[in-house]
Motif scaffolding. Structure first.
Motif, PDB file in Angstrom:
ATOM      1  N   VAL A   1      45.294  -1.697  37.673  1.00  0.00           N
ATOM      2  CA  VAL A   1      44.916  -2.214  36.369  1.00  0.00           C
ATOM      3  C   VAL A   1      43.594  -1.540  35.993  1.00  0.00           C
ATOM      4  CG1 VAL A   1      44.404  -4.313  35.058  1.00  0.00           C
ATOM      5  CG2 VAL A   1      46.038  -4.399  36.921  1.00  0.00           C
ATOM      6  N   GLU A   2      43.652  -0.714  34.962  1.00  0.00           N
ATOM      7  CA  GLU A   2      42.484   0.078  34.583  1.00  0.00           C
ATOM      8  C   GLU A   2      41.295  -0.774  34.168  1.00  0.00           C
ATOM      9  OE1 GLU A   2      44.114  -1.136  30.768  1.00  0.00           O
ATOM     10  OE2 GLU A   2      45.077  -0.560  32.622  1.00  0.00           O
ATOM     11  N   LEU A   3      41.530  -1.887  33.526  1.00  0.00           N
ATOM     12  CA  LEU A   3      40.445  -2.755  33.086  1.00  0.00           C
ATOM     13  C   LEU A   3      39.632  -3.256  34.273  1.00  0.00           C
ATOM     14  CD1 LEU A   3      38.911  -4.354  30.940  1.00  0.00           C
ATOM     15  CD2 LEU A   3      40.659  -6.127  31.137  1.00  0.00           C
ATOM     16  N   LYS A  21      42.409  -7.282  44.716  1.00  0.00           N
ATOM     17  CA  LYS A  21      43.744  -7.868  44.865  1.00  0.00           C
ATOM     18  C   LYS A  21      44.602  -7.603  43.631  1.00  0.00           C
ATOM     19  CE  LYS A  21      42.425 -11.587  47.999  1.00  0.00           C
ATOM     20  NZ  LYS A  21      41.324 -10.846  48.555  1.00  0.00           N
ATOM     21  N   TRP A  22      43.969  -7.624  42.451  1.00  0.00           N
ATOM     22  CA  TRP A  22      44.737  -7.413  41.215  1.00  0.00           C
ATOM     23  C   TRP A  22      45.169  -5.965  41.057  1.00  0.00           C
ATOM     24  CZ3 TRP A  22      46.782 -11.586  40.035  1.00  0.00           C
ATOM     25  CH2 TRP A  22      46.102 -12.779  40.161  1.00  0.00           C
ATOM     26  N   THR A  23      44.311  -5.021  41.442  1.00  0.00           N
ATOM     27  CA  THR A  23      44.735  -3.622  41.360  1.00  0.00           C
ATOM     28  C   THR A  23      45.821  -3.347  42.388  1.00  0.00           C
ATOM     29  OG1 THR A  23      42.866  -2.951  42.747  1.00  0.00           O
ATOM     30  CG2 THR A  23      42.574  -2.748  40.385  1.00  0.00           C
ATOM     31  N   ASP A  24      45.730  -3.994  43.546  1.00  0.00           N
ATOM     32  CA  ASP A  24      46.781  -3.849  44.552  1.00  0.00           C
ATOM     33  C   ASP A  24      48.093  -4.464  44.064  1.00  0.00           C
ATOM     34  OD1 ASP A  24      44.897  -2.663  46.177  1.00  0.00           O
ATOM     35  OD2 ASP A  24      44.644  -4.412  47.480  1.00  0.00           O
ATOM     36  N   THR A  25      48.000  -5.585  43.359  1.00  0.00           N
ATOM     37  CA  THR A  25      49.192  -6.303  42.902  1.00  0.00           C
ATOM     38  C   THR A  25      49.866  -5.628  41.720  1.00  0.00           C
ATOM     39  OG1 THR A  25      48.279  -8.408  43.663  1.00  0.00           O
ATOM     40  CG2 THR A  25      50.032  -8.518  42.013  1.00  0.00           C
ATOM     41  N   PHE A  26      49.081  -5.235  40.720  1.00  0.00           N
ATOM     42  CA  PHE A  26      49.666  -4.723  39.480  1.00  0.00           C
ATOM     43  C   PHE A  26      49.590  -3.214  39.324  1.00  0.00           C
ATOM     44  CE2 PHE A  26      48.847  -9.196  38.354  1.00  0.00           C
ATOM     45  CZ  PHE A  26      50.141  -9.545  38.016  1.00  0.00           C
ATOM     46  N   GLY A  27      48.913  -2.536  40.224  1.00  0.00           N
ATOM     47  CA  GLY A  27      48.888  -1.079  40.211  1.00  0.00           C
ATOM     48  C   GLY A  27      48.447  -0.496  38.889  1.00  0.00           C
ATOM     49  N   ASP A  28      49.291   0.342  38.310  1.00  0.00           N
ATOM     50  CA  ASP A  28      48.967   1.050  37.072  1.00  0.00           C
ATOM     51  C   ASP A  28      49.360   0.299  35.805  1.00  0.00           C
ATOM     52  OD1 ASP A  28      47.882   3.187  38.461  1.00  0.00           O
ATOM     53  OD2 ASP A  28      49.798   4.228  38.595  1.00  0.00           O
ATOM     54  N   LEU A  29      49.854  -0.912  35.942  1.00  0.00           N
ATOM     55  CA  LEU A  29      50.237  -1.695  34.767  1.00  0.00           C
ATOM     56  C   LEU A  29      49.008  -1.978  33.913  1.00  0.00           C
ATOM     57  CD1 LEU A  29      52.476  -3.302  33.280  1.00  0.00           C
ATOM     58  CD2 LEU A  29      51.819  -5.267  34.664  1.00  0.00           C
ATOM     59  N   SER A  30      49.126  -1.772  32.620  1.00  0.00           N
ATOM     60  CA  SER A  30      48.010  -2.040  31.715  1.00  0.00           C
ATOM     61  C   SER A  30      47.647  -3.520  31.756  1.00  0.00           C
ATOM     62  CB  SER A  30      48.382  -1.653  30.286  1.00  0.00           C
ATOM     63  OG  SER A  30      47.383  -2.075  29.387  1.00  0.00           O
ATOM     64  N   ALA A  31      46.356  -3.789  31.799  1.00  0.00           N
ATOM     65  CA  ALA A  31      45.869  -5.175  31.807  1.00  0.00           C
ATOM     66  C   ALA A  31      46.342  -5.929  30.577  1.00  0.00           C
ATOM     67  CB  ALA A  31      44.349  -5.183  31.875  1.00  0.00           C
ATOM     68  N   TRP A  32      46.563  -5.213  29.494  1.00  0.00           N
ATOM     69  CA  TRP A  32      46.951  -5.844  28.228  1.00  0.00           C
ATOM     70  C   TRP A  32      48.417  -6.246  28.222  1.00  0.00           C
ATOM     71  CZ3 TRP A  32      42.304  -6.655  27.413  1.00  0.00           C
ATOM     72  CH2 TRP A  32      41.331  -5.673  27.570  1.00  0.00           C
ATOM     73  N   LEU A  33      49.173  -5.815  29.225  1.00  0.00           N
ATOM     74  CA  LEU A  33      50.601  -6.153  29.301  1.00  0.00           C
ATOM     75  C   LEU A  33      50.905  -7.253  30.311  1.00  0.00           C
ATOM     76  CD1 LEU A  33      52.103  -2.541  29.157  1.00  0.00           C
ATOM     77  CD2 LEU A  33      51.811  -4.183  27.276  1.00  0.00           C
ATOM     78  N   ILE A  34      49.915  -7.663  31.090  1.00  0.00           N
ATOM     79  CA  ILE A  34      50.123  -8.707  32.100  1.00  0.00           C
ATOM     80  C   ILE A  34      50.290 -10.050  31.398  1.00  0.00           C
ATOM     81  CG2 ILE A  34      49.050  -9.933  34.025  1.00  0.00           C
ATOM     82  CD1 ILE A  34      47.696  -7.268  34.749  1.00  0.00           C
ATOM     83  N   SER A  76      39.313  -5.202  24.141  1.00  0.00           N
ATOM     84  CA  SER A  76      40.679  -5.737  24.117  1.00  0.00           C
ATOM     85  C   SER A  76      41.331  -5.458  22.764  1.00  0.00           C
ATOM     86  CB  SER A  76      40.670  -7.234  24.405  1.00  0.00           C
ATOM     87  OG  SER A  76      39.911  -7.922  23.437  1.00  0.00           O
ATOM     88  N   PRO A  77      42.657  -5.356  22.750  1.00  0.00           N
ATOM     89  CA  PRO A  77      43.366  -5.151  21.489  1.00  0.00           C
ATOM     90  C   PRO A  77      43.141  -6.335  20.551  1.00  0.00           C
ATOM     91  CG  PRO A  77      44.807  -4.754  23.365  1.00  0.00           C
ATOM     92  CD  PRO A  77      43.554  -5.362  23.900  1.00  0.00           C
ATOM     93  N   ARG A  78      43.183  -6.068  19.267  1.00  0.00           N
ATOM     94  CA  ARG A  78      43.028  -7.118  18.264  1.00  0.00           C
ATOM     95  C   ARG A  78      44.086  -8.193  18.471  1.00  0.00           C
ATOM     96  NH1 ARG A  78      40.616  -6.913  13.059  1.00  0.00           N
ATOM     97  NH2 ARG A  78      40.195  -4.733  13.566  1.00  0.00           N
ATOM     98  N   GLY A  79      43.646  -9.440  18.463  1.00  0.00           N
ATOM     99  CA  GLY A  79      44.560 -10.563  18.606  1.00  0.00           C
ATOM    100  C   GLY A  79      45.004 -10.849  20.031  1.00  0.00           C
TER     101      GLY A  79
END
Length: 86
Positions: A1-3, A21-34, A76-79
């Motif tokens: 997670v880049e964030l 732990k979060w980078t290990d869990t979600f890898g390259d998934l964008s933080a905005w998509l979790i 963060s993205p708008r909204g």
């Protein structure tokens, strides 16, 4: 997670076991998509692997702090709604 990587560099001197732990869990998934659902599954998995409720909450709180920091910095993205709020 880049964030998480950006936050760790800016706020934690590049280290934070709770956030790793979060980078290990979600890898390259964008933080905005979790999603909240994904975080609930991750929290349940922590409990099933022997984490106490307090430890699982601490790890979730670290991620929540990351999202709040990003919102304050207008990253963060708008909204965007924090998935840590359920």
């Amino acid at each position: 997670v880049e964030l998480v990587s950006v936050y760790r560099s800016a706020s934690c001197g590049g280290t934070s076991p709770s956030l790793k732990k979060w980078t290990d869990t979600f890898g390259d998934l964008s933080a905005w998509l979790i999603t909240s659902e994904q975080l609930e599954v991750a929290a349940q998995a922590m409990l099933e692997h022997g984490y106490s409720n307090a430890s699982a909450n601490r790890v979730l709180s670290a991620l929540s702090s990351t999202y709040c920091w990003a919102k304050q910095k207008c990253l963060s993205p708008r909204g965007f709604k924090l998935p840590t709020l359920g």
